[in-house]
Write a protein that holds these residues in place. Structure first.
Motif, PDB file in Angstrom:
ATOM      1  N   TYR A 218       0.840  -1.201   0.000  1.00 10.75           N
ATOM      2  CA  TYR A 218       0.000   0.000   0.000  1.00 10.75           C
ATOM      3  C   TYR A 218       0.875   1.252   0.000  1.00 10.75           C
ATOM      4  O   TYR A 218       0.595   2.218  -0.728  1.00 10.75           O
ATOM      5  N   VAL A 219       1.922   1.250   0.826  1.00  9.23           N
ATOM      6  CA  VAL A 219       2.829   2.398   0.890  1.00  9.23           C
ATOM      7  C   VAL A 219       3.409   2.681  -0.490  1.00  9.23           C
ATOM      8  O   VAL A 219       3.510   3.836  -0.913  1.00  9.23           O
ATOM      9  N   GLU A 220       3.781   1.649  -1.211  1.00  7.95           N
ATOM     10  CA  GLU A 220       4.412   1.807  -2.517  1.00  7.95           C
ATOM     11  C   GLU A 220       3.432   2.205  -3.618  1.00  7.95           C
ATOM     12  O   GLU A 220       3.814   2.861  -4.591  1.00  7.95           O
ATOM     13  N   GLN A 221       2.156   1.828  -3.461  1.00 13.98           N
ATOM     14  CA  GLN A 221       1.178   2.045  -4.529  1.00 13.98           C
ATOM     15  C   GLN A 221       0.093   3.052  -4.154  1.00 13.98           C
ATOM     16  O   GLN A 221      -0.853   3.245  -4.920  1.00 13.98           O
ATOM     17  N   GLN A 222       0.218   3.699  -3.016  1.00 19.34           N
ATOM     18  CA  GLN A 222      -0.867   4.542  -2.514  1.00 19.34           C
ATOM     19  C   GLN A 222      -1.273   5.630  -3.505  1.00 19.34           C
ATOM     20  O   GLN A 222      -0.450   6.230  -4.186  1.00 19.34           O
ATOM     21  N   SER A 223      -2.574   5.839  -3.571  1.00 24.08           N
ATOM     22  CA  SER A 223      -3.172   6.868  -4.410  1.00 24.08           C
ATOM     23  C   SER A 223      -4.589   7.092  -3.909  1.00 24.08           C
ATOM     24  O   SER A 223      -5.144   6.271  -3.176  1.00 24.08           O
ATOM     25  N   LEU A 224      -5.199   8.198  -4.292  1.00 18.73           N
ATOM     26  CA  LEU A 224      -6.577   8.461  -3.875  1.00 18.73           C
ATOM     27  C   LEU A 224      -7.519   7.411  -4.460  1.00 18.73           C
ATOM     28  O   LEU A 224      -8.483   7.008  -3.812  1.00 18.73           O
ATOM     29  N   TRP A 225      -7.225   6.967  -5.690  1.00 23.68           N
ATOM     30  CA  TRP A 225      -8.057   5.941  -6.306  1.00 23.68           C
ATOM     31  C   TRP A 225      -8.007   4.646  -5.502  1.00 23.68           C
ATOM     32  O   TRP A 225      -9.041   4.013  -5.253  1.00 23.68           O
ATOM     33  N   LEU A 226      -6.809   4.265  -5.074  1.00 23.03           N
ATOM     34  CA  LEU A 226      -6.661   3.051  -4.275  1.00 23.03           C
ATOM     35  C   LEU A 226      -7.381   3.214  -2.934  1.00 23.03           C
ATOM     36  O   LEU A 226      -8.025   2.279  -2.458  1.00 23.03           O
TER      37      LEU A 226
END
Length: 207
Positions: free
Chosen positions: A155-163
């Motif tokens: 999650y830390v590596e891929q975090q985004s508002l969409w996620l």
């Protein structure tokens, strides 16, 4: 932007859910007693310690030596129901308003975990902890602790508002179906840790 969204969602949720919040507070006071809230120190972003807020679900019962009785002897039928619905987590909206937590992020674990994380697992503290997270919508308590921490780092590596919005949507689905919420969750009972591998020993849920 994430902080603003967190604040608005938490404020709106508290306003809309205030009748439920007050009802649960009343039931906790009636069935378990005071205090209504259970505060526990947890590591947040950058491992900074904060006090996480929950509704109490256990009695303060002790043995003759003053030691707390086992969890299964202190949790009440009401407390068990409170946990099964995740309503005991509702006060963490206050933590979100204060800026200690986010709506979405790695779930805050016991501070005793800190010295046992690998450098890779410590990356989960690069962001604010959340009320829900990728691990909670990917199997929750059916996952091993290693799998949970790997999902936290992902999650830390891929975090985004969409996620974040995707995880929020899935969280509602998980809660409605009560998927994976019957197993013990956060709090350490008699768990043993290793600096290379956190044990998958059963951990008892927060009071």
């Amino acid at each position: 932007m994430k902080r603003l969204i967190d604040f608005l969602i938490a404020l709106t949720a508290l306003a809309l859910l205030s009748p439920i919040f007050l009802w649960v507070a009343y039931k906790v006071r009636k069935n378990i007693g005071s205090p209504i809230f259970f505060l526990q120190e947890r590591p947040g972003q950058d491992a900074k310690i904060f006090k996480m807020i929950k509704f109490r679900s256990m009695l303060n019962a002790t043995d003759k030596e003053g030691n707390p009785l086992p969890d299964d002897q202190r949790i009440t039928p009401f407390g068990h129901k409170l946990r099964s619905t995740s309503l005991d987590e509702m006060p963490q909206l206050i933590n979100v308003l204060k800026g200690d937590m986010s709506i979405v992020g790695p779930r805050p674990q016991m501070k005793e975990f800190l010295e046992h994380y690998t450098p890779h697992q410590m990356r989960r503290h690069e962001v604010k902890p959340g009320m829900t997270g990728l691990a909670q919508v990917s199997g929750r308590n059916h996952l091993s602790w290693e799998e949970k921490f790997e999902l936290d780092v992902r999650y830390v590596e891929q975090q985004s508002l969409w996620l974040d919005f995707k995880i929020m949507f899935k969280t509602v689905k998980v809660m409605l179906k009560k998927e994976g919420i019957n197993a013990p969750d956060q709090e350490v009972g008699a768990a043993r840790f290793s600096s290379k591998n956190i044990s998958n020993t059963t951990l008892s849920k927060n009071r």
